[in-house]
Structures are given as structure tokens and as C-alpha cells.
Write a protein that holds these residues in place. Structure first.
Motif, PDB file in Angstrom:
ATOM      1  N   ARG A   3      80.842 104.731  54.782  1.00 24.71           N
ATOM      2  CA  ARG A   3      80.430 103.361  54.488  1.00 24.71           C
ATOM      3  C   ARG A   3      78.916 103.262  54.643  1.00 24.71           C
ATOM      4  N   MET A   5      75.406 101.540  55.473  1.00 19.69           N
ATOM      5  CA  MET A   5      74.803 100.493  56.281  1.00 19.69           C
ATOM      6  C   MET A   5      73.436 100.960  56.746  1.00 19.69           C
ATOM      7  N   SER A   6      72.563 100.028  57.040  1.00 14.53           N
ATOM      8  CA  SER A   6      71.258 100.426  57.564  1.00 14.53           C
ATOM      9  C   SER A   6      71.406 100.755  59.041  1.00 14.53           C
ATOM     10  N   GLN A   7      70.417 101.434  59.579  1.00 18.42           N
ATOM     11  CA  GLN A   7      70.439 101.814  60.981  1.00 18.42           C
ATOM     12  C   GLN A   7      70.370 100.546  61.824  1.00 18.42           C
ATOM     13  N   LYS A   8      71.234 100.435  62.817  1.00 21.03           N
ATOM     14  CA  LYS A   8      71.280  99.215  63.613  1.00 21.03           C
ATOM     15  C   LYS A   8      71.016  99.489  65.084  1.00 21.03           C
ATOM     16  N   PRO A  65      71.708 106.184  54.877  1.00 23.23           N
ATOM     17  CA  PRO A  65      71.811 104.891  55.560  1.00 23.23           C
ATOM     18  C   PRO A  65      72.740 104.969  56.767  1.00 23.23           C
ATOM     19  N   GLY A  66      72.297 104.360  57.877  1.00 24.28           N
ATOM     20  CA  GLY A  66      73.093 104.327  59.099  1.00 24.28           C
ATOM     21  C   GLY A  66      72.779 105.453  60.059  1.00 24.28           C
ATOM     22  N   HIS A 125      79.630 105.275  66.900  1.00 24.77           N
ATOM     23  CA  HIS A 125      78.963 104.716  65.723  1.00 24.77           C
ATOM     24  C   HIS A 125      79.227 105.584  64.486  1.00 24.77           C
ATOM     25  N   ASP A 129      81.818 103.259  62.743  1.00 25.21           N
ATOM     26  CA  ASP A 129      80.998 102.414  61.867  1.00 25.21           C
ATOM     27  C   ASP A 129      80.681 103.087  60.535  1.00 25.21           C
ATOM     28  N   LEU A 130      80.401 104.390  60.588  1.00 25.36           N
ATOM     29  CA  LEU A 130      79.955 105.083  59.377  1.00 25.36           C
ATOM     30  C   LEU A 130      81.056 105.879  58.687  1.00 25.36           C
TER      31      LEU A 130
END
Length: 192
Positions: A3, A5-8, A65-66, A125, A129-130
């Protein structure tokens, strides 16, 4: 499936992990100029080498990303940095679903479990998340403390190999151990 996503910003019980930025140069200088911190990573770096490394880390973080690098803080005190980066060199195409885990901790924060704590959050993460399928980690063959940490996190030993000599100064010990954990194994350890 990975998935996007930008690094958070990530949090643990004691750590706040903030995406690495140019503003963290002074912290990377503190880490990379310490010969003990850098003992298994080719030795202490000059300020010019640290600046170049930071630029490289920031560019590396843009590859997927992520994934990226995080500066870790205990309250407002810098403790070290953690990474969950695309494996291989910047000129290689990233392997989908795969990332490389690592960290460097300031000496005053050694033996407090922060390396494991931050790395555990990056594993979470990466897999949750990823949607990564595999996370690997490298440690100098002589760095038994890092290898013990990786094993305690659930990573298993894969192989020993000679690291790329271009990444280290002449005379550095290139003998490196690779570890990995796959998503299914991580989920089993979590009881999921």
C-alpha cells in the motif's frame, strides 16, 4: 500487496520517530562522528562525509513511499536513528514488498532497549501499514550485540557475506551477517 503512503511519524512507549530531514544534520553528526557508534560501520565520519550521507539517506527515502529513515527522540532528547529502507543501492530498482531494517543509537542511550523498541515499531509499520512481505537486516559479523537484538526481534540468520567494499573505508572488516523475517512469521509471533 504494497500500500502506498508517505513516510509518517511513528510512536512507541518511549520513542517518537520523526522522518529524517536536513534539520537533523547535527544529530547525524553526533552519531557518525563517534568512533564507538561507527565501530562496525567503517569508522567515524568527517562532517563532509556525514553531510553527504544525510543527502544520500534523504534521497534513498524518496525511492519507495512509506519507507525511509527516522530520527528517534525520547521526549525531546535525540536518541538515534532508525531505518526501514529499500534494500540495495540507490541505482538499483527496489524489490517490491521488501525492506531493510537498521538503527544507530547514541552511546548514552545504549543498553536501554531503545534499539529493539524502535525496530519493533518499524517491523509493525512495515508489515501492517505498508503490507511488506519480507524485512531483512544486516549486521557486521563481529557485532554480536546487534545480531542478538535482531534474533530477539524474531529475525532469523540467513547467511554471511562480504559487504560491498565501496561502502566502507579501506581496511574495514567487510564480513556481514544477513537476517530476515517474513510477514507470516512476524504475524505468528504477534499471535495474529
Amino acid at each position: 500487496m504494497l500500500r502506498v503512503m508517505s513516510q509518517k511519524i511513528l510512536h512507541t512507549e518511549r520513542l517518537r520517530l520523526v522522518p529524517l530531514s536536513a534539520e537533523h544534520l547535527e544529530h547525524q553528526l553526533a552519531l557518525d562522528s563517534d568512533p564507538e557508534v561507527m565501530r562496525h560501520l567503517g569508522g567515524a565520519r568527517s562532517p563532509e562525509q556525514v553531510q553527504a550521507a544525510l543527502r544520500g539517506n534523504l534521497a534513498d527515502a524518496e525511492r519507495v513511499p512509506g519507507l525511509g529513515y527516522w530520527a528517534g527522540f525520547v521526549q525531546e532528547d535525540f536518541a538515534g536513528y532508525w531505518l526501514l529502507r529499500p534494500p540495495g543501492s540507490a541505482d538499483e530498482e527496489p524489490t517490491p514488498g521488501h525492506a531493510e531494517l537498521g538503527c544507530k543509537i547514541l552511546r548514552r542511550h545504549w543498553r536501554q532497549g531503545l534499539g529493539s523498541e524502535g525496530s519493533r515499531e518499524l517491523l509493525r509499520h512495515g508489515f501492517e501499514d505498508l503490507g511488506l512481505t519480507r524485512i531483512s537486516a544486516m549486521a557486521a559479523a563481529a557485532n554480536t550485540a546487534s545480531q542478538a537484538t535482531l534474533t530477539a526481534l524474531g529475525l532469523r540468520y540467513v547467511r554471511e557475506f562480504e559487504a560491498n567494499a565501496e561502502w566502507f573505508p579501506p581496511g574495514a572488516d567487510l564480513c556481514t551477517a544477513e537476517f530476515e523475517i517474513k510477514q507470516g512469521d512476524w504475524r505468528a509471533l504477534q499471535g495474529v
